[in-house]
Structures are given as C-alpha cells and as structure tokens.
Scaffold this motif. Structure first.
Motif, short mmCIF file in Angstrom:
data_model
loop_
_atom_site.label_atom_id
_atom_site.label_comp_id
_atom_site.label_asym_id
_atom_site.label_seq_id
_atom_site.Cartn_x
_atom_site.Cartn_y
_atom_site.Cartn_z
N LEU A 100 0.81 -1.23 0.00
CA LEU A 100 0.00 0.00 0.00
C LEU A 100 0.84 1.27 0.00
N VAL A 101 2.10 1.17 0.39
CA VAL A 101 2.99 2.33 0.30
C VAL A 101 3.03 2.86 -1.14
N GLY A 102 2.78 1.98 -2.10
CA GLY A 102 2.73 2.40 -3.49
C GLY A 102 1.61 3.39 -3.80
N ARG A 103 0.65 3.54 -2.88
CA ARG A 103 -0.47 4.47 -3.10
C ARG A 103 -0.23 5.83 -2.46
N PHE A 117 -5.68 3.95 4.56
CA PHE A 117 -5.99 3.52 3.20
C PHE A 117 -7.45 3.09 3.12
N THR A 118 -8.04 3.27 1.95
CA THR A 118 -9.45 2.95 1.74
C THR A 118 -9.61 1.45 1.48
N PRO A 119 -10.82 0.92 1.67
CA PRO A 119 -11.07 -0.48 1.31
C PRO A 119 -10.72 -0.78 -0.15
N ALA A 120 -10.99 0.18 -1.04
CA ALA A 120 -10.67 -0.04 -2.45
C ALA A 120 -9.16 -0.18 -2.65
N VAL A 126 -4.29 -6.38 -2.52
CA VAL A 126 -4.45 -7.84 -2.54
C VAL A 126 -4.34 -8.37 -3.97
N ARG A 127 -4.96 -7.68 -4.91
CA ARG A 127 -4.88 -8.11 -6.31
C ARG A 127 -3.43 -8.06 -6.81
#
Length: 275
Positions: A100-103, A117-120, A126-127
């Motif tokens: 998620l650091v990538g976001r 971070f959001t659920p989306a 995960v994907r």
C-alpha cells in the motif's frame, strides 16, 4: 514513448553517464547490461529523477521530465515505479502495508503520514499480491520473508502505483537462481499482460538474453550496444565488458577470458569468450 537525449551525469570530475541517447517505445522490455560502474544505476535514477541530470533531456509523451517539480514530479514518480536490488521494504510492517505504500503518492499529506488507506486501495493491494503469487503472505511481517519473496512484494508495491513504466535496478543480483527466475518471470508476465514498459539493469547476461527483446550495453557511461539478443555475439560482449574481464566482473553466462588466449592479437580477442 520515453525519449532520452544526450543525457549526462557528472559527479565532480567523474562522468558517470556520458551523452546517452535512447528511445524506449511504450510496452518494451529492455535489459541494460555492463560492468559495475558502467552507469546503469545512475541512468535509471535519472529517469526516475532520484538523481538530477547534469545535461540532456528526458521526455515522456509531452512532458519534459527534467523540468518537473512539486506535485508534477511526485506524479511522475508514481507513474515511473522503481524496484531496487535491496527491496526497500519497511521490514517491521506487514506485507500488505508495504504494498500500500505504493499508493502514498496519490494521497493527501495527512492521510499519507497516518498510513490510512481505503477499502478499495486494500483490495487493489491484494490483487497486486495475487499477481506475484504471494497473497497468502499479506499479513506476514516483511522481515520474515525470503529474499525472493521480498522482491516480489516490491514488485507488487510497484504495481499498486499503477505505473506506466517500471525501472528495476539489479532486481535479482542478491537472489538465488530459483528466486531470480521467479522474479524475472513475474516482470516479463507484467510486461506482456499489462503492456507496462520495463527497463531492467542486469548483471546476469543469460537473464538479459532470455527475458528481454532488446538489450542495451553500457561501458564507461556510454551506450556501446543496442539491439536484440541474437546480435549479442562474443564480439559484442567484449565491447561491453572489455577483453580482460575480471572474475568478479564477468557476467553470468560467460566465463572470464583464458589468460593465455588473452595475449593473442587484437582481432582475435572478441572471439575468445567461451560460453
């Protein structure tokens, strides 16, 4: 398309990259090879703007990359994901948070600092882990993983940025052969399936020939070879690595020159590399 024009980087009196000009069409997978110190890492770091050029231009589409700053530069680094030899994971965090650091580049400063971070976004992470075949490790701490697993987390983090370009700086240099093959298989699969441009620095000559449709050879900061793997003859390898290759500097897939043979006349030297 990424266009590099007369790109140069000097560190004091040392020229690390010397007037390189390259065109990189979208969707291509390029292997960059050469001795240690040839300028490969500096080239990738300039493209990502981790290092500023001393001269020349980097153009992607309509953007002059060297002129970007502030939010425009952060946006470029989000689109141009970087994968490092030493993984650059936060080892005390779990795998999914590292991905998620990538976001973070897409989020406001406060939420970035709080790592909210959001659920989306979590579903996207995960994907991305599923794409690199380690989704089952999502809640495991990064420092409990093997080197190959950590590098696949780094690839998933890059995917989470939803980039148009991936730069991989010696991503398999510290891995065992099996892990190295899995990492290269993953990068090649992403390149083919998503059409993401991949530029990868490699010390392993066999990996470059196996996975990359185009190979760029660097020596002394300059490009001395640019072509498909089938043109990478012993003579071409000699032009990249020199005719007196040290044991520690020899690319995987080629042995060092036989010292006795290396004393032969110059025209023969390129043909004395043994596979």
């Amino acid at each position: 398309m990424l266009q590099i024009e007369n790109l140069t980087k000097r560190f004091g009196d040392v020229t690390a990259v010397d007037k390189i000009t390259l065109g990189v069409p979208s969707g291509e997978m390029i292997g960059v090879i050469g001795r240690s110190g040839a300028g490969k890492s500096t080239l990738l770091r300039m493209i990502n703007r981790l290092v500023d050029p001393s001269g020349g231009r980097i153009v992607h589409g309509e953007r002059e990359v060297g002129a970007l700053n502030g939010k425009a530069l952060r946006d470029w680094r989000a689109e141009c994901a970087m994968i490092f030899q030493q993984f650059n994971l936060v080892k005390r965090l779990d795998v999914i948070t590292n991905v998620l650091v990538g976001r973070l580049a897409y989020r406001p400063l406060v939420s970035s600092l709080l790592m909210h971070f959001t659920p989306a976004e979590r579903a996207l992470a995960v994907r991305c882990l599923e794409r690199v075949d380690i989704a089952e490790l999502a809640l495991q701490r990064a420092d409990t993983l093997s080197g190959g697993q950590q590098q696949r987390v780094a690839i998933a983090r890059a995917l989470c940025q939803q980039p148009r370009l991936i730069l991989a700086d010696e991503p398999i240099a510290s891995l065992d052969p099996r892990s190295a093959r899995m990492v290269m298989d993953t990068l090649a699969r992403i390149n083919r399936a998503d059409g993401i441009t991949v530029v990868v620095n490699l010390h392993d000559l066999d990996a470059a020939k196996t996975y990359c449709r185009r190979i760029v050879g660097m020596r002394g900061g300059a490009v001395v070879f640019d072509g498909p793997p089938e043109r990478l003859t012993p003579a071409a390898v000699a032009s990249i690595y020199g005719t007196e290759i040290d044991a520690d500097d020899a690319p995987e897939g080629f042995s060092r020159l036989d010292p006795a043979l290396a004393r032969r006349a110059g025209d023969e030297l390129p043909h004395l590399l043994v596979h």
